[in-house]
Design an enzyme around this catalytic site. Structure first.
Site, PDB file in Angstrom:
ATOM      1  N   HIS A  40      -6.257  -7.310   3.842  1.00 34.36           N
ATOM      2  CA  HIS A  40      -5.001  -7.947   3.437  1.00 34.36           C
ATOM      3  C   HIS A  40      -4.640  -9.042   4.437  1.00 34.36           C
ATOM      4  O   HIS A  40      -4.455  -8.787   5.622  1.00 34.36           O
ATOM      5  CB  HIS A  40      -3.896  -6.896   3.362  1.00 34.36           C
ATOM      6  CG  HIS A  40      -2.690  -7.361   2.623  1.00 34.36           C
ATOM      7  ND1 HIS A  40      -1.565  -6.596   2.471  1.00 34.36           N
ATOM      8  CD2 HIS A  40      -2.418  -8.524   1.972  1.00 34.36           C
ATOM      9  CE1 HIS A  40      -0.658  -7.247   1.773  1.00 34.36           C
ATOM     10  NE2 HIS A  40      -1.157  -8.431   1.465  1.00 34.36           N
ATOM     11  N   ASP A  41      -4.565 -10.279   3.949  1.00 35.36           N
ATOM     12  CA  ASP A  41      -4.168 -11.430   4.768  1.00 35.36           C
ATOM     13  C   ASP A  41      -5.065 -11.626   5.986  1.00 35.36           C
ATOM     14  O   ASP A  41      -4.604 -12.021   7.056  1.00 35.36           O
ATOM     15  CB  ASP A  41      -2.709 -11.292   5.223  1.00 35.36           C
ATOM     16  CG  ASP A  41      -1.727 -11.386   4.060  1.00 35.36           C
ATOM     17  OD1 ASP A  41      -2.055 -12.075   3.072  1.00 35.36           O
ATOM     18  OD2 ASP A  41      -0.649 -10.781   4.141  1.00 35.36           O
TER      19      ASP A  41
END
EC number: 3.1.-.-
Length: 270
Positions: A40-41
C-alpha cells in the site's frame, strides 16, 4: 485475468463520478491482513486495474451493477475475491451495494496474426517526466504536473505509455522475457484519440489534483508471442499511470483471428 463483481444496489443514490479514491479504499479493505498490505502506497504499481461501476446512471434500490478488476497477478485477484466474500458490503461514497456474485474471466488479444481494437473504458493518465519535456521541447506549467495533451503530439504519449508498461513488465514478467522497450515495433498500429478532459481527482485524503485524461481506441496486430504478452499486460495492469485509482482500464472491443475476414467475424451472412 479478470474478476467480475456483480453488485446489487442497497438504496437509491446519485451516481458519483468522483468515485476513484473511495473505490480504491474499498479495494484495500478487501486486501487487509493479506501479504499485499505491505504494498500500500509503496510507490510501485500494484498490478491492478479496474473499471468504473457500470452501467452509468442514477441508481435505484435493487439495481444490478457490475465492476471489473484486472491483474497479471492471479493471487491478487483471488485475495480480493476472498475479501469481498467475507464482507459483501460494497460502499463507494454515497453509493451502497452488496456483492451478489463473483466470476472469473480470461481476456487475450489472440495468437500472432490476430487483429483487433482495444478501447479505454476509463481515462488514461500520462504525466510527462522532465526528461520527456526536455526531449520534446515541452515547457513546464509552473509547478503543476505536465499531463499529456493533443498539442504535445502523439510521440510523447507513445513513449510514455511504453515506458510505463516496461516498468510493469519488469515487476510482473519473467526475467527471460523481453519487455516492450526491449523490442522493435510499436505497441499499437493505430492511435485514435476519442477525447481529452480534465477531472479533479482525490489522490490521497485531503489532496485533490486536476488531472488531464484521454480516451482512445488502439488498433493492434499481434506480431509474435512477446508482443502478445505486452498487449495482454496492458489489459491486465492498465495503460498509463494512476491505475490504482481506476485509470487506464481497457477492453478488447474487436478481434479478428488470423485467416478470418471482418465479415466472418461479424457473422454477416447469418
Amino acid at each position: 485475468m479478470r474478476l467480475m463483481v456483480h453488485l446489487e444496489a442497497q438504496r437509491d443514490a446519485t451516481y458519483q463520478t468522483a468515485y476513484h479514491h473511495k473505490l480504491r479504499g474499498r479495494v484495500w479493505r478487501a486486501l487487509e491482513g493479506s501479504k499485499f498490505d505491505s504494498e500500500h502506497d509503496n510507490g510501485h504499481p500494484l498490478g491492478l486495474a479496474f473499471s468504473n461501476i457500470f452501467p452509468w446512471g442514477k441508481i435505484q434500490e435493487g439495481d444490478r451493477r457490475s465492476l471489473l478488476f484486472a491483474s497479471p497477478r492471479e493471487d491478487l485477484l483471488a485475495t480480493i475475491a476472498r475479501g469481498l466474500q467475507r464482507n459483501r458490503d460494497f460502499n463507494v461514497g454515497e453509493m451502497s451495494f452488496e456483492v451478489d456474485d463473483l466470476s472469473q474471466l480470461t481476456v487475450d488479444v489472440g495468437e500472432p496474426g490476430t487483429r483487433g481494437v482495444i478501447e479505454t473504458a476509463t481515462g488514461v493518465v500520462v504525466r510527462l517526466t522532465p526528461e520527456h519535456r526536455e526531449q520534446y521541447g515541452i515547457e513546464a506549467e509552473h509547478d503543476a504536473p505536465t499531463y499529456w495533451r493533443p498539442e504535445h503530439t502523439i510521440k510523447p504519449f507513445k513513449d510514455a505509455i511504453r515506458a510505463n508498461l516496461q516498468h510493469k513488465h519488469d515487476r510482473f514478467a519473467h526475467e527471460y522475457q523481453d519487455g516492450p522497450t526491449d523490442v522493435d515495433g510499436e505497441l499499437f498500429e493505430g492511435y485514435d484519440l476519442l477525447k481529452t478532459y480534465a477531472l479533479p481527482v482525490t489522490v490521497t485524503t485531503g489532496t485533490t489534483l486536476d488531472v488531464v485524461l484521454s480516451k482512445w481506441r488502439f488498433d493492434y496486430r499481434v506480431r509474435n508471442d512477446a508482443h502478445r504478452h505486452h498487449l495482454n499486460l496492458a489489459l491486465d495492469a492498465g495503460i498509463g499511470g494512476r491505475n490504482g485509482l481506476g485509470f487506464g482500464f481497457s477492453n478488447i472491443v474487436e478481434k479478428t483471428k488470423p485467416g478470418e475476414s471482418e465479415l466472418e467475424r461479424a457473422d454477416a451472412f447469418a
